[in-house]
Design an enzyme around this catalytic site. Structure first.
Site, PDB file in Angstrom:
ATOM      1  N   GLU A  20       0.804  -1.222   0.000  1.00 16.11           N
ATOM      2  CA  GLU A  20       0.000   0.000   0.000  1.00 16.11           C
ATOM      3  C   GLU A  20       0.836   1.269   0.000  1.00 16.11           C
ATOM      4  OE1 GLU A  20      -3.143   0.763  -0.170  1.00 16.11           O
ATOM      5  OE2 GLU A  20      -4.030  -1.223  -0.223  1.00 16.11           O
ATOM      6  N   GLU A  42       9.641 -20.190   9.268  1.00 16.13           N
ATOM      7  CA  GLU A  42       9.612 -19.237  10.382  1.00 16.13           C
ATOM      8  C   GLU A  42      10.496 -19.679  11.551  1.00 16.13           C
ATOM      9  OE1 GLU A  42       5.886 -19.717  13.200  1.00 16.13           O
ATOM     10  OE2 GLU A  42       5.227 -19.459  11.131  1.00 16.13           O
TER      11      GLU A  42
END
Length: 240
Positions: A23, A54
């Site tokens: 964005e 992770e």
């Protein structure tokens, strides 16, 4: 300065980071090569969020090195627990490389805070569904990143009276929005705003100055450069 904003994360916080990173360039006109993501699982996490990456701290170090992270860059790492190995190791590597580091986590005393220059604690409280950090913690961290990127846009002079003036309109929706912004800032009619935007290939800041009286694109760009990219300062100078 040529530095970059780099989002680092794993699991749900990685998805949140990716959303904000996508964005920022569109909303504030920041070049896309100035916003980077280093996420466990890469951008493929949009299709498969869960994975062993992770837990792979050494892999995070490799990815940080491959990205050329160094002085001038700012790395913001998000983790619900603040102890995810990929995130902690990645931020450690970034700090060792000379980057400014920010750690966002939900637990006091999180290991992530030990390696961050700036620590942001967001205690969202117990999850409604135990272990589902996309709910309370994820929502809280999304709000924090929204605030961070908004303040970044304001600080860089890309917001004028609540309007996103540094965007470049590249589709029909944004062209309409851009025309309204130019018209609102300058007081001209929409057709004049649209004509100004046609001279700038949809770039709002120079279009504002053209609509306000600047003699063409080159003059508008020169005025913006002289004002450090600040629309208000450029408009004041133009009116003199």
């Amino acid at each position: 300065s040529g530095g970059r904003l780099i989002y680092l994360g794993a699991g749900t916080p990685a998805l949140i980071s990716l959303g904000d990173a996508l964005e920022v360039p569109q909303t504030y006109g920041i070049p896309r090569d100035r916003v980077l993501v280093i996420l466990a699982g890469g951008k493929g996490i949009v299709e498969n969020l869960n994975g062993p990456e992770e837990d792979d701290g050494p892999l995070a170090r490799i990815k940080v090195a491959e990205a050329g992270v160094g002085p001038g860059d700012c790395v913001i790492a998000t983790s619900a627990s603040g102890s995810t190995p990929y995130t902690v190791s990645g931020l450690t590597a970034a700090r060792e490389a000379g980057a400014a580091t920010i750690g966002v986590a939900g637990n006091p005393g999180a290991p992530l805070f030990d390696v961050a220059d700036v620590s942001v604690l967001i205690e969202a409280g117990p999850e409604v569904i135990s272990g589902s950090t996309r709910l309370g913690a994820g929502t809280a961290q999304k709000a924090a990143l929204n605030l961070f990127s908004t303040l970044l846009g304001v600080k860089l002079g890309h917001v004028h009276d609540g309007l996103m003036v540094n965007m470049v309109a590249d589709n029909a929706k944004l062209r309409k929005r851009a025309a309204r912004i130019v018209a609102q800032v300058t007081g001209v009619a929409l057709p004049q705003a649209e004509a100004a935007l046609s001279e700038t290939d949809g770039a709002v800041k120079p279009a504002i100055l053209i609509a306000a009286g600047a003699a063409g694109y080159d003059t508008a760009i020169a005025s913006l450069q002289a004002a450090g990219g600040n629309v208000r300062a450029a408009l004041i100078a133009l009116a003199r």
